[in-house]
Design a protein around this motif. Structure first.
Motif, short mmCIF file in Angstrom:
data_model
loop_
_atom_site.label_atom_id
_atom_site.label_comp_id
_atom_site.label_asym_id
_atom_site.label_seq_id
_atom_site.Cartn_x
_atom_site.Cartn_y
_atom_site.Cartn_z
N HIS A 1 0.83 -1.22 0.00
CA HIS A 1 0.00 0.00 0.00
C HIS A 1 0.87 1.26 0.00
N CYS B 1 -5.83 3.19 -3.54
CA CYS B 1 -6.97 4.07 -3.26
C CYS B 1 -7.47 4.80 -4.51
N ASP C 1 1.05 3.63 3.46
CA ASP C 1 0.76 4.90 2.79
C ASP C 1 2.05 5.64 2.41
ZN ZN Z 1 -3.85 5.03 0.54
#
Ligand code: ZN
Length: 557
Positions: A60, A89, A430
Motif C-alpha cells: 500500500h 486508493c 501509505d
Molecule cells: Zn492510501
C-alpha cells in the motif's frame, strides 16, 4: 563464480517455515543455491547468524508522483522494501491529458499531504495513458521493483473532466472507463484501485472522483478485471460500502479483493472485528477477500491553526469558517468551550478524538519545558481542565504550538488480534503520501521489532510470511517474496535483536526544498534488489545501474 554469497545466515524463507542456518548464493539476479555454499563469489557477506529474509513487499504505497523525480522511493528502499505496489486508493497520475494535469495534481495535494508547488516542480509528465506511464517508469528505472494499479479517480477524470467530482457517470462514460482498465491490465497494471472513503477529498474539500461512482460503475469496472482474468481489486471503503457488496463483486469478477483501511477505534472497538468476521465468512464461501490492517498506531501532528482532530466535532462548526482574530475570539468563548467539552465527553459511534488527553502531547512550544509531555499531565500540574489548558496555551503562543495526537490503532491488544487474524493483510504504510503528517514507510521493520521481538505477538517466521510470501501470492508477484532456488534475489539482512524503525524527523528534500517526515532503519545490514545491493548499514549505497524492475506480468491463479 557466483555474483553474491551470503554465508551463515539464519534464513526466514517468507513461506512461514521455521528459521534455519544456511547460506545463499546468487547469480544473474537470482538465487541459485541454498545450503552450505562452496565456490567463490564476487561479493561475500559473512552473516554470523544474522537473519536473512526476502525483501519486504509494501502493498500500500502512493509513490506514483514521487517515483517520477525520485527513483529510490525514499525512504522505503533503505527500510527493507524491495517491491512497492503504487497507485492505491485510486490516486494515480495516469491516465492524464495535458489539460487536466493541474486538476489531477490539485486532487492529490490534499490526500497525499504534498503541496501543489512540490507536484508542479517534481512530476515528469512524460505520458498520457496508463501503458505510457508504465513504459516511462520502465525506461527510467527504480531502486526497487514496482507494481502499479490503474486508479479509479484518474480514470474518471480522464473520461469525465471536471464533472468527475460532481456526478454519476453515464453508460457511455462507464464503457470508456472499462476499456481504459482493460487496456491498463493488458499493459501490466497489477489491478484496479478505488476509494469510497469520506476522508478522501481533493483541494477545497471536493470529494475524490471515485466517491461519486454509483454501484453500477463499480460493478462494471471490477468486472473489467474479471473479463481479462487478471488483477487485484483494491478499495479503501467508507462506512456505507458493505462487505456483502464487495463479496458480490468478488464473486462476479472472480478476482481477489483487498479491503482497506481496517484501523481500530477505541470508541467503536468491535467494528473492525465485525468486518474481519464478514470477510472470513466470505472466504468460507469460496471468495478471496482480505482486510488491510496496519501494524502502526495512527498519530497526527497539528496546530490549532488547522486542528484536523477537532474539525469533525459538531461543537467546532461555529469556529470552522472563522479566521484571524475572530477565530481566536471564538476559541476564548466560555460557551464554545463548554459545548466542546460536553460533546467530547459523550460516547460516539465513530470519532477521531475522544478525550484521551494522555495521548495528546506537546511537540513544539515557545516554552521548551512543555515539550514531550502530555496535555493530561501538564493540565493537572496547572490545576486546569485539559481542554482549557490546551486552548489557553495555544492562544498564548499565537496558535503555533505543535501537538501530536494518537488517534487510531492505539489499543495494542486489539491491534495484535488484527495482525494475527487469518484474513488480514499487513498493509497501509501509505508511503509516499501524507508526507507532512506521518511516515509509516518503516512498517515492516516495526512489525519485526515491536510485534515480534517486544510484544511476542507474531513469530519471526509468521511476520516474514506476512511481509513477503502472503502479498506475493495475493498479487500474483512471480518468483518473489520467498527464499528459494530460482527466485529473484530480493533480500533483507537484519539483526532480530535490534531491528526497528528510527524516530521520525523532518527533512527538507522535496522538489523546491519542501519538508516531509522521514525515518531511518535500525538493525538493517543490507538490502539487495535482483542481486544488487541498494542499502547497507549506513543507508542507501551507490549503484552502477538501478536494479529494480517494473513488474508487468502477474501469475494467473
Ligand atoms: Zn492510501
Amino acid at each position: 563464480m557466483f555474483d553474491l554469497v551470503i554465508r551463515d545466515a539464519t534464513l526466514l524463507d517468507g513461506l512461514g517455515s521455521p528459521p534455519r542456518r544456511a547460506g545463499v548464493a546468487v547469480k544473474d539476479g537470482r538465487i541459485v543455491e541454498i545450503g552450505k555454499i562452496l565456490g567463490s563469489s564476487k561479493e561475500t557477506v559473512i552473516a554470523d547468524g544474522l537473519a536473512l529474509m526476502p525483501g519486504i513487499i509494501d502493498n500500500h504505497t502512493h509513490y506514483d508522483a514521487q517515483l517520477t523525480w525520485d527513483p529510490w522511493a525514499s525512504p522505503s528502499s533503505a527500510l527493507g522494501v524491495t517491491t512497492a505496489v503504487i497507485g492505491n486508493c485510486g490516486f494515480t497520475i495516469a491516465p492524464c491529458r495535458a489539460r487536466d494535469r493541474e486538476l489531477v495534481m490539485k486532487n492529490l495535494t490534499q490526500v497525499e499531504g504534498m503541496s501543489l508547488a512540490v507536484l508542479r516542480a517534481g512530476v515528469r509528465w512524460d505520458f498520457e495513458t496508463v501503458p505510457q506511464y508504465l513504459d516511462m517508469l520502465e525506461r527510467q528505472g527504480s531502486a526497487l521493483n514496482v507494481a502499479a494499479f490503474a486508479g479509479h479517480s484518474a480514470v474518471r477524470t480522464y473520461v469525465m473532466g471536471e464533472a468527475a467530482t460532481e456526478r454519476t457517470a453515464t453508460a457511455a462514460e462507464i464503457a470508456s472507463m472499462k476499456k481504459i482498465i482493460v487496456d491498463a491490465v493488458h499493459a501490466g497494471a497489477v489491478g484496479f484501485s478505488t476509494s469510497t472513503s469520506p476522508a478522501h477529498n481533493g483541494e477545497g474539500g471536493k470529494p475524490m472522483p471515485s466517491r461519486l461512482a454509483g454501484e453500477d460503475e463499480m460493478r462494471a469496472l471490477v468486472c473489467a478485471l474479471g473479463d481479462v482474468g487478471r488483477g487485484v481489486f483494491m478499495l479503501t471503503k467508507g462506512g456505507h460500502t458493505s462487505i456483502s457488496f464487495l463479496e458480490e463483486l468478488a464473486a462476479e469478477s472472480q478476482r481477489p479483493v483487498v479491503i482497506a483501511a481496517l484501523l481500530h477505534s477505541s470508541t467503536n472497538p468491535d467494528a473492525v472485528f465485525h468486518d474481519l468476521q464478514k470477510i472470513q465468512e466470505a472466504n468460507e464461501r469460496g471468495r478471496k477477500l482480505v482486510g488491510a490492517v496496519s501494524c502502526c498506531p495512527l498519530a497526527m501532528e497539528f496546530t490549532l491553526h488547522s486542528p484536523y482532530v477537532f474539525e469533525g466535532l459538531q461543537a467546532w462548526q461555529p469556529a470552522l469558517a472563522l479566521k484571524g482574530d475572530a477565530f481566536k475570539k471564538k476559541l476564548r468563548e466560555k460557551e464554545f468551550r463548554n459545548a466542546l467539552r460536553a460533546e467530547i465527553a459523550k460516547p460516539a459511534h465513530f470519532r477521531l478524538f475522544n478525550g484521551e488527553w494522555q495521548q495528546v502531547h506537546v511537540v513544539q512550544s515557545a516554552r521548551p519545558e512543555l515539550e514531550q509531555r502530555s496535555v493530561a499531565e501538564l493540565a493537572s500540574a496547572a490545576h486546569k481542565d485539559p481542554l482549557e489548558w490546551m486552548l489557553d496555551t495555544a492562544l498564548e503562543e499565537n496558535l503555533d504550538t505543535l501537538f501530536s495526537a494518537l488517534l487510531l490503532n492505539s489499543d495494542e491488544a486489539a491491534v495484535g488480534r488484527m495482525l494475527k487474524h487469518p484474513c488480514s493483510l499487513v498493509s497501509l504504510s501509505d508511503a509516499g503520501a501524507h508526507l507532512t503528517f506521518f511516515n509509516d514507510a518503516g512498517f515492516g521493520l516495526h512489525l519485526l521489532g515491536h510485534w515480534v521481538r517486544s510484544e511476542g505477538v507474531l513469530t519471526l517466521a509468521d511476520a516474514v510470511w506476512r511481509l513477503c510470501g502472503q502479498p506475493a501470492q495475493l498479487f500474483g508477484i512471480k518468483d518473489r517474496g520467498a527464499l528459494k532456488v530460482g527466485s529473484h534475489a530480493d533480500l533483507l539482512l537484519f539483526d532480530p535483536a535490534t531491528v526497528d524503525r528510527g524516530p521520525k524527523r523532518r527533512v527538507f528534500d522535496l522538489p523546491g526544498g519542501h519538508p516531509r517526515l522521514t525515518t531511518a532503519p535500525v538493525g538493517v545490514y543490507g538490502v539487495w534488489v535482483n542481486g544488487t545491493r541498494i542499502a547497507g548499514r549506513d543507508g542507501p549505497v551507490e549503484v552502477r545501474a538501478l536494479p529494480g524492475r517494473l513488474l508487468r506480468k502477474f501469475d494467473v491463479d
